[in-house]
Design an enzyme around this catalytic site. Structure first.
Site, short mmCIF file in Angstrom:
data_model
loop_
_atom_site.label_atom_id
_atom_site.label_comp_id
_atom_site.label_asym_id
_atom_site.label_seq_id
_atom_site.Cartn_x
_atom_site.Cartn_y
_atom_site.Cartn_z
NE ARG C 77 37.92 -21.53 -24.35
CZ ARG C 77 36.56 -21.80 -23.50
NH1 ARG C 77 35.67 -21.37 -24.08
NH2 ARG C 77 36.84 -22.55 -22.33
CD GLU C 78 38.45 -21.10 -35.69
OE1 GLU C 78 39.61 -21.23 -35.51
OE2 GLU C 78 38.06 -20.27 -36.69
N GLY C 116 28.63 -19.29 -26.87
CA GLY C 116 29.34 -19.05 -28.22
C GLY C 116 29.09 -20.02 -29.24
CG ASP C 139 30.25 -21.40 -16.93
OD1 ASP C 139 30.70 -21.76 -16.04
OD2 ASP C 139 30.49 -20.83 -17.95
NE ARG C 267 46.59 -18.53 5.03
CZ ARG C 267 47.16 -17.35 6.14
NH1 ARG C 267 46.47 -16.28 5.76
NH2 ARG C 267 48.03 -17.70 6.81
CD GLN C 275 35.24 -24.35 -10.16
OE1 GLN C 275 34.17 -23.94 -9.89
NE2 GLN C 275 36.41 -23.95 -10.29
#
Lengths: 359, 359, 359, 359
Positions: C77-78, C116, C139, C267, C275
């Site tokens: 994730r740099e 990103g 996503d 629940r 995922q």
């Protein structure tokens, strides 16, 4: 005191099946990490042993292969003792195997395979090699062990295919015939047939008659069951053909016969090679890992001329000489057959004994 | 001569699991078709037995349910013998159960469930009912049987989830902690952990220490293995907490601890309810069918007060009084643990014994 | 005439998702085989670009990776342009990126990632590199493309999990809340919720109220539907908490709220990392292959500063400056929302408009 | 003002495919819940319409069928306008259809099916019925829509089968030929072939020559690729046979030809009916739900004589007269074909254009 085991060879022979890589990993990691052995993998079954084609397996090359289908070593159906070849001693295949075994300085050889592979393994043991067998097969027909890896994965695949047949059969009010692998035995057909809710299951081990097929399938129709699933082993005995054409598959013959006998639209599906391939089931990974690790322990303990095997859920070893040349058939009184009969499954040898049924 | 068995009741109690419908079908079809019995299904476990909620099951209502997850009868965690209730004899729950059993004219009652269900089944037998138990659980913790249905399906689901973790862990060079169900035992964690290639497996039955976790995971890092998979049972013992907050899950606690100890980015996944649901695996369908058909046979043979069970691959029966109140834990010397150790899997109680390893 | 493109770099950044390797293969094989380019793969996203960690990719290293989950290049994730770092020009991360790009003699850089990653890619283009973006995400929230790979696989996994919830919910007559990923958007929740037959679907894009939840779930109970499935996105807005404790997940909060409001046992299951991982679905393999091959063609045609994208089923390119900093939300009038409402699915903002319903 | 639509009929015709029940549910729930219509389901396709066999569908009968394969209504290949039958007006099949339609007081009829079904639907519209078509097929060959349900599920099944072939092919160094369904078109073969990493893909729409097959497969061998996967559509043109024997399948013919031409061991697998059955994929459930709900809306809006269809991801309607009698073939310049060529996939019509390749 016997020399300690420092170098072992390993090969996979016969048809491929899910779990071979898990077994190679189980043998190799245990040999390297627990016992400090060196491990060499031969290419393409006994062919690599004959031709001296091998590579060293280290921890890294054994990592990440647990879930891979097939075999990283390759396999073949090469039989080094086929008739006529052993007599020609100079340069014969067994000769070259001995040379390669000695040149590499191996202390033991692990042979992973089915009935044919175990037979050859036994002969190599007689020749003086230190041989250990590890049973594999989708057919579950290796004599001497209650279970082998490959079988559970194949049952899963065949059952899923039978599941799919139900919806088509039901939608079209058809009879669907599904042909399942298993060589000369009916293990795969029996287990996938029961798991898949097959109405009729035809095995090589149980004699069946066209009359029973007809009576049972028509009785289902009479009872308001508009479709039927027939699961049949590839190895069943078929009526003799008059013509000399290429033999048809068991599934195709049975489907034709059933449509003729019952007048109900009937279709066949031959599952074929999808039953051999792909990722091993979790259970096969466990069985393969256990058998592999156990075989490495057998090497360390010098239990040669024997095959790792399951007796129930326990690991034991059996002599290769006991195993060789035999086939493990489904006993006709197998509990699963009895239980299947009690829920109205027909095995083609007679009507299931149903109480209080009219007609 | 004892009266013949003509009417039986059946119920499913406790947590749901894959294979319940296959078992209901196995009991019901065998009872109806082989033995000519009448079969009544009670709703929602013991609750339906208390409240007299039931329906007749015929061959048609048992058809097509082999592959369905859950239970067509419904289930509940109702315990009719909970403390304080039995004393109040008039209108007490056991009383109402006796009344309903008699009013329906039942000759036997088949109770499908786990440890709690078997305990209640045993008490009902003491009250005078003819009770037969059929073990089910994804936890594999029912005492007295080597195998139950539900377990294989849950192993498959958990293993597939662990398989998925490998790709994420490897891509991000992380430690992934996967929490697996199993109540107080480690069966599901052990089998899915080995099948999923877990590097570290933490079970309730084996004491583990944070120091070993740290040493093992850092040693993997040193050996150039950039990621690790830790599979942990929900029921492991955790360090005592000082605060009174809601207890965290085993997976979350372990992930936090590991990240603190090792400095490696660590993430947890709690598998949860996906492990209980969905279509049963082929193996669970077979186990459920066999246990169901066997239980119907026990009813016909008047083997009451007993539970159908596997001894290896063979079906036997064991007394409910032997089973009740016990839990089947994973033996710490289970062969699968030993084999896993030999391929470098760590169980948190010490480093795997590796030969010729430096340091 | 512009120089021809002979050497390209490729990297994968951000969270991992199924299809990354298929995209690397699509880019790489097309670049090497169709255009005769040389291809270099950087390790761990932008980190490898900063640190000059790369390896040459040839046809062989791209073979057999189509079906593998994760990324053979690794990811991180740099973010090289994080605040404060760009000002320090000497030795800054962007500086080192420029140096590595020049030292390798690259003519273009392919950046595979999500929002990103595209933002960073746009900044690198401004710095003078020839950059091409390839969108990936489970996503489906990358602005400028109708579809990305990773999404279909994640929909499959989440739907299968919801399928499993049905059997447990039905057996126990419970409400099951399933929390699905999706960052700030509801795409994954919407598609898996509809495919999984969710009764209620709660998205970040649609305001919901506890009153509607209560009314809808109780109305179902009144209508004789004994259980409900609620599918909720991780990114929904939650009521403000008074305490300062660690925030709970959306699924846990909603389950607690629903049980309080309705009195029905409820629940939750948080699907989490399952995922993201595992083998890509066939559709994602195709999307990834197409986007990859298309990006290589963009490089050959010098379409820099742009991202490959789908407009319907057609491949186009859009400017990175258009994409950067935006999120693609689910439109509240999306046809799938409308169709779901028409079959009685509730989105928490009001009762589905049902004709002729009593009460 | 036209009368409002109060009663509709629905039927499923032609071969079964995954998603039929999801479509029935989409039509039915929308019609009942959103529009307050009454819905009648005809049995076994047009046969039920001819014979007046139907049942009322209420919300309950439509519940829980989203994930079921096949069709709860049953299907058949009955064609009521087959030559010779329409002339005989009294008692003719179309006559009986009109009578049943009127007797039930239907305002519209929803016909779910493939090309043949749409043709019949168009004729019924001409006869004066209010007809709406909903396209379904695993073949993706319905003219006028970019997508139909059934296709994605079939692609998934075929791809998974091809995945399995890789491990066997690789282990044995064989060529594996996989025959995929698709009737006269190559959609299913193209998509599963690319998703499954097929080396060679043979479609009905692209002319192929044995010489190209030979050259390509031998070139792979020369390049050190020891195995190949050939994916072939059932509908390809085959060389004329001299004998009058039953025609062999495309897969069997191709496998024989390839083994003869190359000398490499070659095996075929005919996937067959497993491609039609089982649970629909999440994507097919969504497509079926959307098309179903959209068709109910078409009925409410009196858009008769038209078929619901996808234009990209958007739902539109097209005239049945435009659709009838046409087949949607794969365009030979389809982007997926071009992208597949660029990663060295051969379509049998020439070598993939590879730069800098020796020889």
């Amino acid at each position: 005191m016997a020399e300690s085991i420092k170098k072992i060879g390993i090969l996979t022979a016969g048809g491929d099946c899910p779990g071979l890589n898990a077994a190679i990993r189980g043998v190799g990691k245990t040999a390297i990490l627990k016992y400090g052995m060196k491990v060499y993998g031969f290419s393409s079954g006994y062919l690599g042993l004959i031709n001296g084609e091998y590579r060293k397996l280290d921890e890294k090359s054994l990592s990440g292969i647990l879930t891979l289908g097939g075999t990283i070593l390759g396999t073949s159906r090469e039989k080094p003792f086929k008739q006529g070849e052993y007599e020609d001693y100079i340069g014969s295949k067994p000769d070259r195997i001995l040379e390669n075994y000695d040149r590499l300085g191996l202390n033991a050889l692990i042979c992973i395979g089915g009935n044919g592979t175990m037979k050859t393994a036994g002969k190599l043991q007689e020749l003086g090699l230190n041989v250990i067998g590890v049973p594999k097969t989708i057919d579950n027909d290796v004599w001497g062990t209650d279970m082998t890896f490959g079988f559970d994965s194949a049952v899963n695949i065949a059952t899923e295919a039978i599941d799919r047949m139900h919806t088509t059969a039901n939608s079209h009010k058809r009879i669907m015939v599904v042909e399942v692998m298993g060589h000369h035995t009916g293990w795969l057909t029996l287990f996938s047939g029961v798991a898949g809710g097959g109405d009729m299951i035809i095995l090589p081990e149980i004699d069946w008659s066209p009359e029973v097929l007809k009576e049972y399938l028509l009785r289902r129709l009479d009872a308001g069951k508009p479709y039927s699933i027939v699961v049949v082993a590839e190895g069943i005995k078929l009526p003799k053909k008059r013509s000399k054409k290429k033999p048809e598959s068991a599934g195709a013959v049975l489907a034709g016969m059933i449509q003729n006998l019952t007048g109900i639209e009937t279709r066949e599906t031959i599952l074929g090679y999808i039953q051999r391939g792909g990722t091993p089931s979790p259970r096969d990974r466990i069985i393969a890992t256990e058998l592999g690790a156990y075989a490495a322990g057998m090497a360390a303990n010098r239990e040669f001329g024997r095959m790792g095997a399951y007796k129930g859920y326990n690991l034991v070893s059996v002599g290769l000489d006991e195993v060789a040349g035999k086939i493990k058939y489904v006993p006709t009184d197998h509990p699963l057959i009895q239980h299947a009969r009690s829920i109205d499954t027909c095995f083609g040898d007679g009507m299931p004994a149903i109480k209080n049924r009219k007609g």
